[in-house]
Enzyme design. Structure first.
Site, PDB file in Angstrom:
ATOM      1  N   TYR A  45       0.998  -1.149   0.002  1.00 25.38           N
ATOM      2  CA  TYR A  45       0.110   0.103   0.056  1.00 25.38           C
ATOM      3  C   TYR A  45       1.010   1.139  -0.002  1.00 25.38           C
ATOM      4  CZ  TYR A  45      -3.792   3.253   0.847  1.00 25.38           C
ATOM      5  OH  TYR A  45      -4.682   4.317   0.838  1.00 25.38           O
ATOM      6  N   PHE A 100      -7.284  22.303 -24.237  1.00 26.51           N
ATOM      7  CA  PHE A 100      -7.690  20.751 -24.420  1.00 26.51           C
ATOM      8  C   PHE A 100      -8.782  20.466 -23.657  1.00 26.51           C
ATOM      9  CE2 PHE A 100      -7.432  16.263 -23.679  1.00 26.51           C
ATOM     10  CZ  PHE A 100      -7.711  15.719 -24.869  1.00 26.51           C
ATOM     11  N   THR A 101      -9.977  19.555 -24.143  1.00 22.43           N
ATOM     12  CA  THR A 101     -10.900  19.296 -23.309  1.00 22.43           C
ATOM     13  C   THR A 101     -11.091  19.103 -21.765  1.00 22.43           C
ATOM     14  OG1 THR A 101     -10.879  16.929 -24.161  1.00 22.43           O
ATOM     15  CG2 THR A 101     -11.951  18.374 -25.514  1.00 22.43           C
ATOM     16  N   ASP A 107       1.617  20.965 -20.073  1.00 21.68           N
ATOM     17  CA  ASP A 107       1.098  19.761 -20.320  1.00 21.68           C
ATOM     18  C   ASP A 107       1.926  18.884 -21.028  1.00 21.68           C
ATOM     19  OD1 ASP A 107      -0.222  17.494 -21.213  1.00 21.68           O
ATOM     20  OD2 ASP A 107      -2.279  18.482 -21.528  1.00 21.68           O
ATOM     21  N   LYS A 133       0.049   8.042 -23.090  1.00 13.31           N
ATOM     22  CA  LYS A 133       0.636   8.429 -24.416  1.00 13.31           C
ATOM     23  C   LYS A 133       2.082   8.154 -24.731  1.00 13.31           C
ATOM     24  CE  LYS A 133      -3.561  10.879 -24.195  1.00 13.31           C
ATOM     25  NZ  LYS A 133      -4.089  10.997 -23.086  1.00 13.31           N
ATOM     26  N   ARG A 141     -13.215  16.124 -33.659  1.00 14.10           N
ATOM     27  CA  ARG A 141     -12.356  17.087 -32.815  1.00 14.10           C
ATOM     28  C   ARG A 141     -12.846  18.678 -33.432  1.00 14.10           C
ATOM     29  NH1 ARG A 141      -9.927  15.391 -28.370  1.00 14.10           N
ATOM     30  NH2 ARG A 141     -12.224  15.286 -28.058  1.00 14.10           N
ATOM     31  N   PHE A 171     -18.698  15.257 -25.981  1.00 12.68           N
ATOM     32  CA  PHE A 171     -18.226  14.390 -27.023  1.00 12.68           C
ATOM     33  C   PHE A 171     -18.069  12.999 -26.844  1.00 12.68           C
ATOM     34  CE2 PHE A 171     -13.953  13.737 -25.862  1.00 12.68           C
ATOM     35  CZ  PHE A 171     -13.761  14.848 -24.949  1.00 12.68           C
TER      36      PHE A 171
END
Ligand code: PM9
Length: 461
Positions: free
Chosen positions: A75, A127-128, A218, A261, A385, A452
């Site tokens: 943990y 960005f969303t 980001d 990514k 998009r 979306f």
């Protein structure tokens, strides 16, 4: 025969295969109708080549899978956390790490710490999920990307750059006290996977230091950005991807990353910073929303896979082949005169739906329509998009009308072959040939957040 130019090939061979299911046109018509003409609502079983996203869809290496077996599922204080911490320090250059279950977990925490009600957050295109967390924290996102980014045909090599005049105008309008940080994305997803140059980041740093504004990044696809810097920016051709990535990150107080990514894992995210105070607050918040600060919602094995993915992501052969695959299909489409965003971006090809379906007005969702048509033609799944992703203006309630109305073909890393690219290319050309006969759609269900993902549509007669 004289070979003009030698080819490259994927720097791996395939050890495990996952069979793909072929479907008939009839099957696909039924499936997309059932899914409200939204490719997010398809079952993956009904998809042939899945280009919905490069997020969490990469193939892990044998080195990463071996690491999964070394998961320390304690943990607290898992050794995999410390391996991850070492690699975040070594490759991104940040001393303090907070793991999160995925990127938006880190976005949530960063936004909560840095933003207060009434703040403005300038950035190089929204960005969303990022913008939503900034808004939920009480802020307003302001786009300060260069104008070229909004023009799909403009060939600027760094369309992700920030326009310092736009930023200066915002500073003058609202005052520095209302700007907690500049939110820099590398690369810029919504602009077509377009990079930002180190030169621009350096100039931004001078500006921000002068005004005492923080810079956060980001860094979800910062390795792809580093590759573009290496191949396009003066003075970087002889530097390694790892060196460029580290220099790039050195200009920021901190980063958030969706590790799904660049970092080549199926799940995971992180927040990293050199600011002890921010780290301390993040460590406090992560236990509320994600899990203890040494696992942040991840299993030990996931952190190990991420630590090892970070080592692999900066290998030149890997990133060259990854972007090479995107360029391969992009160049085929350009030759066939299919309108796409140029220059070809890092993780995806973006079809210019406004041009592709020029007879369909934006209020009838041309990009959403095109994504559905490509699926019906071949079972290739892509993503809208455009106006659907852009959501609504939080003050007026009207749609946001983005200049870019795009369909994204996103390439998972190390998953598909060149033959898959050929099949995809041919399908898009077929749809392009019959584009005039395609009708738009109306929205029949609209969720409140990030519409979306779950919105539903009907075909117009
Ligand atoms: N990006 C993508 O498909 C997955 C969800 S949105 C369709 O492109 C950036 C630049 C991203 C991103 C996710 C996130 C959020 C943050 N920044 O999905 O929460 O592209 O891991 O990351 C997606 P998570």
């Amino acid at each position: 025969m004289k070979i003009k130019k030698r080819s490259w090939a994927e720097p791996f061979k395939i050890k495990v295969v996952e069979p793909l299911k072929m479907t008939s046109r009839e099957d696909r018509l039924k499936a997309i109708k059932k899914g409200g003409y939204n490719t997010f609502l398809l079952k993956s079983d009904d998809v042939y080549i899945d280009l919905l996203t490069d997020s969490g869809t990469s193939a892990m290496s044998d080195y990463q899978w071996a690491g999964m077996m070394l998961g320390d599922e304690a943990y607290a204080g898992s050794k995999n956390y410390y391996n991850l911490e070492d690699n975040v320090k070594k490759y991104y250059g940040f001393k303090y790490l907070v793991p999160t279950h995925q990127g938006r977990g880190a976005e949530h925490i960063v936004s909560k710490i840095l933003i207060k009600k009434g703040d403005y957050i300038p950035g190089n295109m929204y960005f969303t999920t990022t913008r939503l967390h900034q808004e939920l924290a009480g802020g307003t996102f302001v786009d300060v990307i260069i104008d070229e980014a909004h023009d799909p045909d403009n060939l600027h090599p760094f369309k992700g750059n920030i326009d310092l005049n736009k930023l200066d105008k915002l500073v003058k309008e609202v005052g520095v006290k209302k700007i907690p940080y500049v939110s820099v994305a590398a690369t810029v997803n919504m602009a077509g996977g377009q990079p930002i140059s180190i030169q621009n980041v350096k100039e931004l740093k001078v500006f921000c230091d002068k005004h005492r504004i923080k810079m956060w990044c980001d860094a979800t696809r910062a390795v792809e950005n580093a590759y573009f810097i290496k191949t396009r920016e003066k003075g970087y051709a002889n530097k390694t991807i790892a060196e460029i990535l580290k220099e790039f990150c050195s200009y920021f107080e901190g980063i958030w990353v969706s590790a799904k990514k660049d970092c080549l894992v199926n799940i995971g995210g992180l927040l990293a910073t050199r600011n002890w105070k921010v780290f301390e607050e993040a460590r406090n918040l992560v236990v509320v929303y994600e899990g203890l600060h040494t696992y942040g919602g991840l299993a030990g094995r996931d952190m190990e896979a991420m630590a090892r993915g970070i080592e692999e992501m900066v290998e030149l052969d890997h990133i060259k082949a990854r972007i090479g695959q995107v360029e391969y299909i992009g160049n085929l489409l350009i030759k066939a005169k299919v309108p796409i965003v140029k220059p070809i971006g890092g993780h995806a090809i973006f079809l210019n739906a406004k041009k592709f379906l020029s007879h369909i007005p934006q209020t009838q969702f041309p990009a959403q329509t095109l994504a559905a048509e490509i699926y019906i033609d071949s079972g290739v799944r892509t993503m809208e998009r455009g106006i659907v992703s852009a959501g609504r203006n939080k003050v007026t309630g009207d749609h946001n009308y983005p200049k870019l109305e795009l369909v994204r073909l996103t390439f998972p890393r190390r998953v598909y072959t060149q033959a898959h690219m050929d099949v995809t290319f041919e399908s898009i050309v077929e749809v392009f040939e019959k584009r005039k006969s395609i009708k738009g759609m109306k929205m029949i269900y609209e969720p409140k957040y990030l519409r979306f993902f779950q919105a539903r549509f009907e075909k117009l007669k």
